[in-house]
Enzyme design. Structure first.
Site, short mmCIF file in Angstrom:
data_model
loop_
_atom_site.label_atom_id
_atom_site.label_comp_id
_atom_site.label_asym_id
_atom_site.label_seq_id
_atom_site.Cartn_x
_atom_site.Cartn_y
_atom_site.Cartn_z
CG ASP A 163 -1.84 -1.20 1.23
OD1 ASP A 163 -1.75 -2.19 0.44
OD2 ASP A 163 -2.82 -1.09 2.08
CD GLU A 392 -0.78 -6.11 8.73
OE1 GLU A 392 -0.99 -5.71 9.89
OE2 GLU A 392 -1.31 -5.63 7.67
C1 DGY Z 1 -5.83 -1.88 4.41
O1 DGY Z 1 -7.03 -1.59 4.76
O2 DGY Z 1 -4.63 -1.64 4.97
C2 DGY Z 1 -5.52 -2.70 3.29
O3 DGY Z 1 -4.32 -2.96 2.85
C3 DGY Z 1 -6.29 -2.31 1.90
O4 DGY Z 1 -6.92 -3.20 1.34
#
Ligand code: DGY
Length: 425
Positions: A163, A392
């Site tokens: 992201d 994570e």
């Molecule tokens: C989040 O919400 O952080 C995800 O990576 C987007 O799907």
């Protein structure tokens, strides 16, 4: 220690199991995520093959008519996540997001099929899934590579799975924020804000969602309309690898048409990937299709390229690059070069180690004959989990656990790695 870790990992999977799909982790991600699911199925497959198949069946049951497979499926209401179904407004009976994610399902199906003990269930499931996965791959080349370059572009950083990578920083300058109203982020109430993307990035994420929504999620329009169009070598490598795996499996299961088409897509992708190689970085790099120039950024996307069957000399060069990165951190593979000024060991995709990416890089290196580097990555992965648990992601220097805890795909990778390779623990 090994048995203990496997038992703990199974517990994580069962705690996050919602019956027909798993949530990535309770709280932060309360729905089904696309690539999380497919990779988690690899973990289930070692102790419950029917459950592994169900995970992928559920994902593919929510494929759109045009072939796209959404990145989130909102199976149930949960106000703890933003942006929810009302923001996406995709108009589906079971609400979904309107963008996609790395297509690992083709790879996962082939691997689970080939290792299955219940061969008849495996071939029945794979035969039903392959045409759907193939349609998804065709959608990519049709809608995300309209000029037929052989490489597909991402239209939203959330599609990449990475992201807030440094790779998107320059392109993100072109994404405006006007018209984005006030909103309340929910992720930062579940995870440390210092581990997550910034508010400024979130506004741009939402601007893109609103823009695509205003175009009615019509995938024949989105590519050309998006100011964010990035060709990511890691993402393309996953697509190419999955096409190749679909081709191979379809050939063996008596689906010659799918096999030939998938093979042709993979071959074109591999040839086109060469245009992304950077001698200066010693790895592949992204290409900003909207700006018409390469992205000079040493991120893990350019290393994950080894997951595709790239030329052997390129794979060897990537192994050298990884060994060099190892000198700058304690745990391979950092998601950004620790010597680069933008590196941040805690912040999501700007430095931390992610086990799923480690697994795919190691697999690609292994296939290319670079076993010692692959072994080292898997050993680091296990050391990290032993020390800091099933987070994570982790800081590649301090091993600090980051983001959500008790994470499904991290656990799935531990089960997969221990059951597939000799790793000391
Ligand atoms: C989040 O919400 O952080 C995800 O990576 C987007 O799907």
């Amino acid at each position: 220690m090994k048995e203990e870790l496997i038992q703990h990992a199974r517990q994580v999977l069962s705690d996050n199991d919602r019956g027909t799909y798993t949530v990535p982790t309770h709280g932060l991600y309360p729905f089904q995520w696309n690539w999380d699911s497919a990779l988690s199925a690899l973990g289930f497959a070692h102790f419950d093959e029917p459950r592994a198949w169900t995970e992928i069946d559920t994902l593919m049951a929510h494929q759109w008519e045009d072939g796209m497979v959404p990145h989130i499926i909102f199976h149930q209401k949960d106000d703890g996540y933003f942006p929810g179904p009302d923001v996406w407004a995709t108009g589906r009976t079971v609400p979904t997001s309107g963008i996609t994610q790395p297509p690992v399902a083709g790879f996962a199906v082939r691997r689970i099929h080939d290792r299955a003990t219940d061969k008849s269930l495996a071939s029945q499931k794979a035969k039903a899934l392959l045409p759907k996965i193939h349609a998804w791959h065709q959608w990519f080349y049709r809608c995300r590579d309209p000029q037929g370059t052989g490489l597909i572009a991402l239209l939203h950083p959330w599609e990449s799975g990475r992201d807030n990578s440094v790779d998107w920083d320059d392109a993100f300058e072109r994404v405006p924020t006007d018209g984005v109203g006030d909103f309340v982020r929910r992720d930062t109430s579940h995870a440390n804000p210092a581990h997550r993307p910034t508010d400024e990035q979130y506004k741009r994420y939402i601007w893109l969602v609103q823009t695509f929504r205003d175009l009615g999620w019509d995938n024949s329009k989105l590519h050309d309309a998006s100011p964010f169009r990035i060709v990511d070598p890691g993402f393309n490598a996953i697509l190419i690898r999955s096409c190749q795996d679909v081709a191979d499996l379809a050939g063996r299961l008596g689906m010659p048409e799918i096999a030939a088409e998938a093979r042709a897509m993979a071959d074109r992708g591999i040839a086109a990937m060469e245009s992304l190689w950077s001698d200066a970085l010693g790895q592949y790099q992204c290409y900003d299709r909207a700006a018409g120039k390469p992205v000079d950024s040493a991120s893990i996307g350019g290393i994950l390229a080894v997951f595709a069957p790239i030329p052997k000399d390129r794979a060897a060069a990537l192994a050298v690059r990884i060994v060099k990165l190892a000198k700058a951190c304690n745990y391979l593979v950092p998601s950004h070069d620790p010597t680069a000024p933008e590196f941040d060991g805690l912040r999501y995709w700007r430095g931390p180690v992610w086990l799923i990416v480690n697994y795919m890089i190691a697999d690609g290196l292994e296939c290319a004959g670079q076993s010692s580097t692959a072994d080292r990555i898997r050993a680091d992965s296990v050391r990290l989990i032993e020390r800091s648990g099933f987070a994570e992601y982790h800081d590649p220097i301090t091993a600090e656990p980051c983001g959500g805890a008790h994470f499904t795909w991290t656990a799935a990778m531990v089960i997969e790695i221990f059951n597939t390779y000799e790793v000391a623990a």
